[in-house]
Design an enzyme around this catalytic site. Structure first.
Site, short mmCIF file in Angstrom:
data_model
loop_
_atom_site.label_atom_id
_atom_site.label_comp_id
_atom_site.label_asym_id
_atom_site.label_seq_id
_atom_site.Cartn_x
_atom_site.Cartn_y
_atom_site.Cartn_z
CB THR A 125 -0.90 0.01 1.25
OG1 THR A 125 -1.49 1.31 1.38
CG2 THR A 125 -0.13 -0.29 2.52
CE1 TYR A 149 -4.26 -1.85 5.14
CE2 TYR A 149 -3.39 0.21 4.29
CZ TYR A 149 -3.92 -1.04 4.06
OH TYR A 149 -4.12 -1.48 2.77
N1 LIG Z 1 -8.86 -0.95 -1.27
C1 LIG Z 1 -7.76 -0.21 -1.34
O1 LIG Z 1 -7.80 0.97 -1.73
C2 LIG Z 1 -6.44 -0.82 -1.00
C3 LIG Z 1 -5.30 -0.01 -1.11
C4 LIG Z 1 -4.05 -0.57 -0.83
C5 LIG Z 1 -3.94 -1.90 -0.46
N2 LIG Z 1 -5.06 -2.66 -0.35
C6 LIG Z 1 -4.88 -4.06 0.04
O2 LIG Z 1 -5.54 -4.90 -0.89
C7 LIG Z 1 -5.99 -6.09 -0.23
C8 LIG Z 1 -7.44 -6.34 -0.57
O3 LIG Z 1 -8.22 -5.25 -0.11
P1 LIG Z 1 -9.76 -5.10 -0.45
O4 LIG Z 1 -10.03 -3.65 -0.57
O5 LIG Z 1 -10.12 -6.02 -1.56
O6 LIG Z 1 -10.41 -5.58 0.92
P2 LIG Z 1 -11.60 -6.65 1.19
O7 LIG Z 1 -11.91 -6.53 2.64
O8 LIG Z 1 -12.70 -6.49 0.21
O9 LIG Z 1 -10.90 -8.03 0.90
C9 LIG Z 1 -10.12 -8.72 1.85
C10 LIG Z 1 -10.48 -10.19 1.74
O10 LIG Z 1 -9.62 -10.93 2.58
C11 LIG Z 1 -10.39 -11.83 3.38
N3 LIG Z 1 -9.63 -12.01 4.61
C12 LIG Z 1 -9.32 -11.08 5.55
N4 LIG Z 1 -8.55 -11.62 6.50
C13 LIG Z 1 -8.36 -12.93 6.16
C14 LIG Z 1 -7.62 -14.01 6.73
N5 LIG Z 1 -6.92 -13.86 7.86
N6 LIG Z 1 -7.65 -15.21 6.10
C15 LIG Z 1 -8.35 -15.37 4.96
N7 LIG Z 1 -9.06 -14.39 4.37
C16 LIG Z 1 -9.06 -13.18 4.97
C17 LIG Z 1 -11.73 -11.16 3.55
O11 LIG Z 1 -12.78 -12.05 3.83
C18 LIG Z 1 -11.91 -10.50 2.18
O12 LIG Z 1 -12.52 -11.38 1.26
C19 LIG Z 1 -5.72 -5.87 1.25
O13 LIG Z 1 -4.56 -6.57 1.61
C20 LIG Z 1 -5.51 -4.38 1.37
O14 LIG Z 1 -4.68 -4.05 2.44
C21 LIG Z 1 -6.30 -2.15 -0.60
O1 LIG Z 2 -16.29 9.57 3.57
C1 LIG Z 2 -15.14 9.92 3.26
C2 LIG Z 2 -14.13 8.99 2.96
C3 LIG Z 2 -12.87 9.47 2.64
N1 LIG Z 2 -12.63 10.80 2.62
C4 LIG Z 2 -11.31 11.30 2.22
O2 LIG Z 2 -11.04 10.78 0.93
C5 LIG Z 2 -9.66 10.47 0.77
C6 LIG Z 2 -9.52 9.00 0.41
O3 LIG Z 2 -9.93 8.21 1.53
P1 LIG Z 2 -10.22 6.64 1.41
O4 LIG Z 2 -10.76 6.20 2.71
O5 LIG Z 2 -11.01 6.39 0.19
O6 LIG Z 2 -8.79 6.03 1.17
P2 LIG Z 2 -7.44 6.19 2.01
O7 LIG Z 2 -6.58 7.15 1.22
O8 LIG Z 2 -7.68 6.52 3.42
O9 LIG Z 2 -6.86 4.73 2.04
C7 LIG Z 2 -6.84 3.86 0.94
O10 LIG Z 2 -5.64 3.99 0.25
C8 LIG Z 2 -4.51 3.88 1.05
C9 LIG Z 2 -3.31 4.13 0.18
O11 LIG Z 2 -3.40 5.40 -0.38
C10 LIG Z 2 -4.49 2.54 1.77
O12 LIG Z 2 -3.83 1.57 0.99
C11 LIG Z 2 -5.83 2.01 2.22
O13 LIG Z 2 -5.87 0.60 2.18
C12 LIG Z 2 -6.99 2.44 1.44
O14 LIG Z 2 -8.11 2.33 2.29
C13 LIG Z 2 -9.01 10.84 2.09
O15 LIG Z 2 -8.49 12.14 1.96
C14 LIG Z 2 -10.16 10.82 3.10
O16 LIG Z 2 -9.99 11.68 4.19
C15 LIG Z 2 -13.62 11.72 2.89
O17 LIG Z 2 -13.39 12.93 2.85
N2 LIG Z 2 -14.85 11.25 3.21
#
Ligand SMILES: NC(=O)c1ccc[n+]([C@@H]2O[C@H](COP(=O)([O-])OP(=O)(O)OC[C@H]3O[C@@H](n4cnc5c(N)ncnc54)[C@H](O)[C@@H]3O)[C@@H](O)[C@H]2O)c1
Ligand SMILES: O=c1ccn([C@@H]2O[C@H](COP(=O)(O)OP(=O)(O)O[C@H]3O[C@H](CO)[C@H](O)[C@H](O)[C@H]3O)[C@@H](O)[C@H]2O)c(=O)[nH]1
Length: 337
Positions: A125, A149
């Site tokens: 991330t 995180y």
């Molecule tokens: N969504 C973002 O913007 C974002 C940004 C950076 C990194 N990531 C990373 O991407 C990955 C996926 O994120 P996502 O947004 O799809 O989240 P998500 O919650 O939709 O998916 C996570 C999945 O992992 C499973 N899981 C959680 N803990 C587990 C465990 N111990 N064993 C087996 N399964 C488990 C959950 O059931 C779920 O299906 C994460 O590792 C997250 O940190 C996400």
């Molecule tokens: O209801 C909301 C939700 C978010 N935000 C703002 O929108 C931006 C994006 O927020 P998100 O919650 O969508 O995403 P984050 O940047 O906090 O985090 C995401 O991206 C990160 C990397 O940039 C991490 O990897 C993390 O897993 C993933 O949740 C931030 O400035 C946040 O303060 C708002 O103003 N209102």
């Protein structure tokens, strides 16, 4: 892919029932790979797993089940998405993140080593950078997470680096920036209950699931005072994982840590403007205080991923990302999910 997969075995996708993982499953299946999903369904859904893949319901930290699955299915690569993903929750409950991200990943990596899995791709991330000294931020810049995180993920990167130096395994750690959007064919999207991500929340407001969107902080050192992020379409990110796998297979002695973003930032207000434009509505915005653990600005320097992988972004357009997210939100609403 012209020649089909060069991997001699299946790909295990942990977290494949979740948002990003389910899109990686689609990208792998579409490219001809055989996929086994390992997920404990804590935030994911069994219906999110494409039926062409096999679902094993287990925790990645369950050595017995994970190792049996690796052996039984002939797994030769692991894409590790499973984890806990909510930044503010990591501030209030850090040990959950060190358990479910760092310790669980340690167990999974050990299972991979014990069972001789040669390739590992990890969901890292942009939160590993903390508050970058400069944006765009590049892979070699300091990694000083400002929340548990980000630290939980940085610790996993460190384990992978050390393990790859000691054992016959190579890895790619992809540092995702802000992932958004949904499969343009409507096969998957973000279904997270109680989501905290801005675009998901905004499309929930657009479909009437929420009354408004809170804007968390208007006094950041950014052009309009709201947080700036680099939003990447989930299907482009999924394609980058397939490209990373191909590279790991082709060059087994090399590992990579790569930013996954478009290199362009949008403020919270710009995102909400895009949602208003795409939905042809004015979604109510409430200006609120900053959220714990939020940096002002995160934008990727994405030159390394563009140079290293055989990958070209196809959906780098904020309006398009919002359109795909909205289509999925409407589909969820129709199904009562
Ligand atoms: N969504 C973002 O913007 C974002 C940004 C950076 C990194 N990531 C990373 O991407 C990955 C996926 O994120 P996502 O947004 O799809 O989240 P998500 O919650 O939709 O998916 C996570 C999945 O992992 C499973 N899981 C959680 N803990 C587990 C465990 N111990 N064993 C087996 N399964 C488990 C959950 O059931 C779920 O299906 C994460 O590792 C997250 O940190 C996400
Ligand atoms: O209801 C909301 C939700 C978010 N935000 C703002 O929108 C931006 C994006 O927020 P998100 O919650 O969508 O995403 P984050 O940047 O906090 O985090 C995401 O991206 C990160 C990397 O940039 C991490 O990897 C993390 O897993 C993933 O949740 C931030 O400035 C946040 O303060 C708002 O103003 N209102």
């Amino acid at each position: 892919m012209i020649d089909g997969p060069k991997l001699d075995g299946k790909v295990m996708v942990t977290g494949g029932a979740g948002y990003i993982g389910s899109h990686a499953v689609l990208a792998l299946l579409d490219a001809g790979y055989d996929v086994v999903v390992l997920d404990n369904l804590v935030t994911g859904f069994d219906w999110a797993v494409d039926p062409r893949a096999t679902l094993v319901e287990a925790n990645v930290a369950d050595d017995t089940k994970v190792r049996a699955a690796i052996r039984d299915y002939g797994v030769k690569a692991i894409m590790h998405f499973a984890g806990s993903v909510v930044v503010p929750e990591s501030v209030s409950d850090p040990l959950k993140y060190y358990r479910n991200n760092t310790a669980a990943s340690r167990a999974l990596i050990e299972s991979a080593v014990v069972e001789g899995v040669p390739h590992f791709i990890f969901s890292s991330t942009a939160a590993t950078y903390g508050t970058p000294e400069k944006v765009p931020v590049a892979e070699g810049d300091p990694t000083v997470p400002i929340n548990p995180y980000g630290m939980s993920k940085l610790m996993t990167e460190a384990m992978l680096r050390d393990v790859a130096a000691a054992h016959p395994m190579n890895y790619a750690a992809l540092r995702y920036f802000n992932v958004a959007g949904a499969d343009p064919q409507g096969r998957s999207g973000q279904s997270t209950v109680g989501a905290t991500h801005l675009i998901k929340i905004a499309v929930e407001a657009a479909t009437g699931k929420r009354s408004h969107v809170g804007v968390y902080g208007t006094d950041f050192a950014t052009p309009d005072g709201t947080g700036v992020r680099d939003y990447i379409h989930v299907s482009d990110l999924a394609a980058a994982h397939v490209a990373a796998l191909e590279l790991l297979v082709a060059t087994p002695a090399e590992s990579h840590t790569l930013n996954a973003g478009y290199g362009k930032g949008f403020s919270v207000l710009e995102v909400l403007d895009a949602v208003d434009k795409v939905t042809n509505r004015t979604i109510e915005r409430r200006l609120e205080g900053r959220r714990a653990g939020d940096p002002a600005m995160l934008i990727s320097d994405n030159r390394a991923i563009l140079e290293t992988l055989d990958w070209t972004p196809r959906h780098a357009d904020l309006d398009g990302i919002v359109r795909d997210a909205l289509a999925w939100e409407r589909a969820l609403a129709e199904k009562g999910r």
